[in-house]
Write a protein that holds these residues in place. Structure first.
Motif, mmCIF file in Angstrom:
data_model
loop_
_atom_site.group_PDB
_atom_site.id
_atom_site.type_symbol
_atom_site.label_atom_id
_atom_site.label_comp_id
_atom_site.label_asym_id
_atom_site.label_seq_id
_atom_site.Cartn_x
_atom_site.Cartn_y
_atom_site.Cartn_z
ATOM 1 N N LEU A 279 0.837 -1.203 0.000
ATOM 2 C CA LEU A 279 0.000 0.000 0.000
ATOM 3 C C LEU A 279 0.872 1.253 0.000
ATOM 4 N N TRP A 280 1.895 1.255 0.885
ATOM 5 C CA TRP A 280 2.788 2.418 0.893
ATOM 6 C C TRP A 280 3.500 2.539 -0.454
ATOM 7 N N TRP A 281 4.009 1.410 -0.961
ATOM 8 C CA TRP A 281 4.736 1.407 -2.236
ATOM 9 C C TRP A 281 3.897 2.075 -3.322
ATOM 10 N N ALA A 282 2.639 1.638 -3.473
ATOM 11 C CA ALA A 282 1.788 2.158 -4.542
ATOM 12 C C ALA A 282 1.477 3.637 -4.346
ATOM 13 N N LEU A 283 1.090 4.014 -3.122
ATOM 14 C CA LEU A 283 0.733 5.410 -2.858
ATOM 15 C C LEU A 283 1.935 6.337 -3.029
ATOM 16 N N ALA A 284 3.070 5.960 -2.433
ATOM 17 C CA ALA A 284 4.244 6.832 -2.462
ATOM 18 C C ALA A 284 4.864 6.894 -3.854
ATOM 19 N N THR A 285 4.901 5.776 -4.560
ATOM 20 C CA THR A 285 5.482 5.776 -5.905
ATOM 21 C C THR A 285 4.663 6.636 -6.851
ATOM 22 N N ALA A 286 3.347 6.628 -6.695
ATOM 23 C CA ALA A 286 2.495 7.499 -7.511
ATOM 24 C C ALA A 286 2.849 8.964 -7.278
ATOM 25 N N GLY A 287 2.976 9.347 -6.008
ATOM 26 C CA GLY A 287 3.326 10.726 -5.694
ATOM 27 C C GLY A 287 4.738 11.076 -6.134
ATOM 28 N N PHE A 288 5.660 10.148 -5.945
ATOM 29 C CA PHE A 288 7.056 10.382 -6.323
ATOM 30 C C PHE A 288 7.184 10.616 -7.832
ATOM 31 N N ASN A 289 6.566 9.746 -8.628
ATOM 32 C CA ASN A 289 6.627 9.909 -10.081
ATOM 33 C C ASN A 289 5.967 11.203 -10.535
ATOM 34 N N GLN A 290 4.904 11.586 -9.849
ATOM 35 C CA GLN A 290 4.227 12.830 -10.206
ATOM 36 C C GLN A 290 5.128 14.031 -9.941
ATOM 37 N N VAL A 291 5.812 14.009 -8.811
ATOM 38 C CA VAL A 291 6.737 15.109 -8.483
ATOM 39 C C VAL A 291 7.876 15.145 -9.493
ATOM 40 N N LEU A 292 8.470 13.977 -9.802
ATOM 41 C CA LEU A 292 9.565 13.934 -10.764
ATOM 42 C C LEU A 292 9.136 14.449 -12.136
ATOM 43 N N ASN A 293 7.899 14.160 -12.496
ATOM 44 C CA ASN A 293 7.411 14.545 -13.814
ATOM 45 C C ASN A 293 7.254 16.064 -13.957
ATOM 46 N N TYR A 294 6.976 16.762 -12.841
ATOM 47 C CA TYR A 294 6.633 18.184 -12.934
ATOM 48 C C TYR A 294 7.572 19.109 -12.172
ATOM 49 N N VAL A 295 8.613 18.564 -11.544
ATOM 50 C CA VAL A 295 9.474 19.415 -10.721
ATOM 51 C C VAL A 295 10.253 20.413 -11.579
ATOM 52 N N GLN A 296 10.634 20.013 -12.800
ATOM 53 C CA GLN A 296 11.335 20.959 -13.674
ATOM 54 C C GLN A 296 10.460 22.157 -14.025
ATOM 55 N N VAL A 297 9.169 21.908 -14.167
ATOM 56 C CA VAL A 297 8.249 23.008 -14.464
ATOM 57 C C VAL A 297 8.211 23.984 -13.294
ATOM 58 N N LEU A 298 8.202 23.446 -12.061
ATOM 59 C CA LEU A 298 8.218 24.313 -10.874
ATOM 60 C C LEU A 298 9.509 25.115 -10.816
ATOM 61 N N TRP A 299 10.650 24.473 -11.098
ATOM 62 C CA TRP A 299 11.924 25.192 -11.092
ATOM 63 C C TRP A 299 11.919 26.312 -12.126
ATOM 64 N N ASP A 300 11.368 26.020 -13.294
ATOM 65 C CA ASP A 300 11.318 27.041 -14.341
ATOM 66 C C ASP A 300 10.381 28.178 -13.951
ATOM 67 N N PHE A 301 9.350 27.856 -13.177
ATOM 68 C CA PHE A 301 8.423 28.881 -12.686
ATOM 69 C C PHE A 301 9.094 29.766 -11.639
ATOM 70 N N ARG A 302 9.886 29.150 -10.738
ATOM 71 C CA ARG A 302 10.575 29.915 -9.684
ATOM 72 C C ARG A 302 11.732 30.748 -10.255
ATOM 73 N N ALA A 303 12.458 30.178 -11.221
ATOM 74 C CA ALA A 303 13.601 30.878 -11.824
ATOM 75 C C ALA A 303 13.569 30.622 -13.323
ATOM 76 N N PRO A 304 12.854 31.443 -14.099
ATOM 77 C CA PRO A 304 12.690 31.224 -15.546
ATOM 78 C C PRO A 304 14.027 31.016 -16.253
ATOM 79 N N SER A 305 14.097 29.963 -17.049
ATOM 80 C CA SER A 305 15.363 29.584 -17.678
ATOM 81 C C SER A 305 15.855 30.620 -18.678
ATOM 82 N N HIS A 306 14.949 31.428 -19.235
ATOM 83 C CA HIS A 306 15.383 32.413 -20.224
ATOM 84 C C HIS A 306 16.073 33.613 -19.573
ATOM 85 N N SER A 307 15.962 33.732 -18.238
ATOM 86 C CA SER A 307 16.580 34.882 -17.568
ATOM 87 C C SER A 307 17.431 34.482 -16.361
#
Length: 474
Positions: A279-307
């Motif tokens: 149960l932990w494996w399934a719940l945590a892995t879902a959240g982990f993959n979701q964070v990995l998938n979108y963390v670059q977008v958050l970084w680009d939002f906090r510090a835009p890559s063009h500037s």
């Protein structure tokens, strides 16, 4: 020449070298840490909203659609064809990423990347089909280590090329294309296995190695064009239920295997211990993959890559190193995980939640990076513990089955999160609010296991009090 070829086929060294080379080049993708800046930059000129809400969700959907059929086909086709398919999928992914334009084309990129991700199961499964049990533990460590090394090398190389050599993201993707093409070439030289775990069984079940013991050699295989090395020891046991399915008539064989797999799953999940860890494996892995998938977008939002300067590669390299260190540390910590495991799940899941809340509330990119490092280290620590707790009492086949099913459940949960939170047809939340949701999600996971661990502690104390009371009466 034939004698040399026969010696190569019988040796465990040749397939290990080839599969490790395949693993290295397929994981050595220096452009991955810079995917979001590439897509939102002048090369593709996409908006953050298009990347977040229309393009990235396709990976989750394609991965979910392909995972279960690929899992079965991988075993049925004996791994090598699926490794070839993975190589082709990676090549198509990066060809499209380099030369195609528009939202639809990038959605096709995510589809083929999802196919490549779904076929990763063949990487570890392949090696167990061509070597003897004597070498399982050593070869597993080689295969896992080489992918960690490749991920670290890719992240460091990408960061150095971007920061010091001023290499464009386009050329970084060209380097990745060359690497995955080499992985495909390596897979062509792999010997074709003559057995598989479920549909083409020739031996008996093997138990996975614990951290302090090697795997017992328990099965000997019949003759094949590329024999396993001469280290297998035959063991006389009663046939397992899956073996009995193998003796069925050919036309009923596949159906019999599927029926037996469903029975094995039911038996595995009838154990309360395995159920909670899964149960932990399934719940945590879902959240982990979701964070990995979108963390670059958050970084680009906090510090835009063009500037702003982009340090995604350096952060990923450090995160990989910390994850490896925490995973390795588990083997040296003497803890009764049966007693304290669920408390550890609750505590470290709380730390994961705190890291995600930090990433939501802060506007500082360095604090955001730090939150990600803490998040990944905690997850890697816990997934290592969970893997051992599940694997230690299961045969190789049942562990592979639970691994696949737990990941499938995780992907279903991740798909629900994507549809509701991310997809433009759902709530389509902005990236910052998404991480507030993910922090709340890990808080929910932490709550489940903290409550569960408190219940266990109270039960033990009550039992102890009862025993003491009975002994006093006597």
């Amino acid at each position: 020449m034939n004698c040399w070829k026969g010696a190569v086929c019988r040796s465990w060294i040749y397939p290990t070298l080839i599969i490790c080379a395949n693993g290295f080049f397929s994981t050595m993708r220096p452009s991955e840490s810079f995917l979001t800046p590439y897509l939102t930059g002048p090369d593709k000129n996409l908006t953050i909203e298009e990347v977040t809400n229309q393009i990235f969700p396709v990976w989750t959907y394609s991965y979910l659609a392909l995972l279960f059929p690929v899992f079965l086909i991988t075993d049925y086709m004996r791994y090598k064809p699926i490794l070839l398919l993975q190589g082709i999928s990676f090549i198509i992914t990066w060809l499209l990423l380099l030369f195609a334009q528009g939202v639809l084309a990038m959605q096709m990129v995510e589809f083929f990347y999802g196919m490549a991700t779904a076929t990763e199961v063949a990487y570890y499964a392949y090696i167990y089909s061509v070597i003897s049990t004597d070498h399982y533990q050593r070869v597993t460590s080689y295969c896992r280590s080489i992918t960690l090394v490749a991920a670290t090398v890719a992240a460091v190389l990408g960061q150095l090329l971007v920061s010091l050599a001023d290499v464009s993201y386009f050329h970084l993707n060209a380097i990745t294309l060359a690497s995955v093409s080499l992985a495909f070439v390596c897979s062509l030289f792999l010997p074709m296995p003559q057995k598989s775990m479920f549909f083409h069984r020739k031996g008996v079940s093997q138990t996975l190695p614990g951290p302090d013991k090697a795997v017992a050699a328990v099965g000997a295989d019949g003759p094949s064009s590329c024999q396993e090395d001469e280290g297998s020891v035959s063991a006389e046991r009663a046939p397992t239920p899956t073996q009995q399915a193998d003796d069925a008539k050919p036309q009923n064989h596949a159906f019999g295997v599927l029926v037996q797999l469903s029975k094995d799953l039911r038996d595995c999940y009838s154990s309360r211990k395995l159920l909670y860890w899964s149960l932990w494996w399934a719940l945590a892995t879902a959240g982990f993959n979701q964070v990995l998938n979108y963390v670059q977008v958050l970084w680009d939002f906090r510090a835009p890559s063009h500037s702003s300067a982009v340090y995604n590669g350096a952060v990923e390299a450090i995160a990989t190193f910390l994850g490896s260190a925490t995973s390795m540390a588990v083997g040296y910590v003497k803890v009764n995980w049966d007693l304290s495991g669920e408390l550890a799940l609750g505590i470290f899941s709380t730390m994961d939640a705190g890291s995600l809340f930090l990433m939501y509330f802060t506007d500082n990119i360095w604090a955001c990076y730090a939150g990600y490092l803490a998040f990944k280290a905690c997850y890697m620590l816990l997934i290592t513990i969970a893997t051992f707790q599940i694997a230690v009492s299961l045969s190789m086949e049942r562990y592979a089955l639970m691994f696949g099913f737990n990941n499938f459940v995780a992907l279903v949960i991740q798909t629900i999160l994507t549809v509701v939170v991310v997809d433009s047809k759902g709530l389509g939340l902005d990236i910052s609010t998404q991480f507030l949701i993910y922090g709340s999600y890990f808080t929910f996971i932490a709550g489940i296991f903290l409550i569960r661990s408190i219940y266990i502690i109270i039960s033990i104390k009550c039992r102890h009090t009862s025993v003491v009371g009975e002994s006093t009466d006597h």
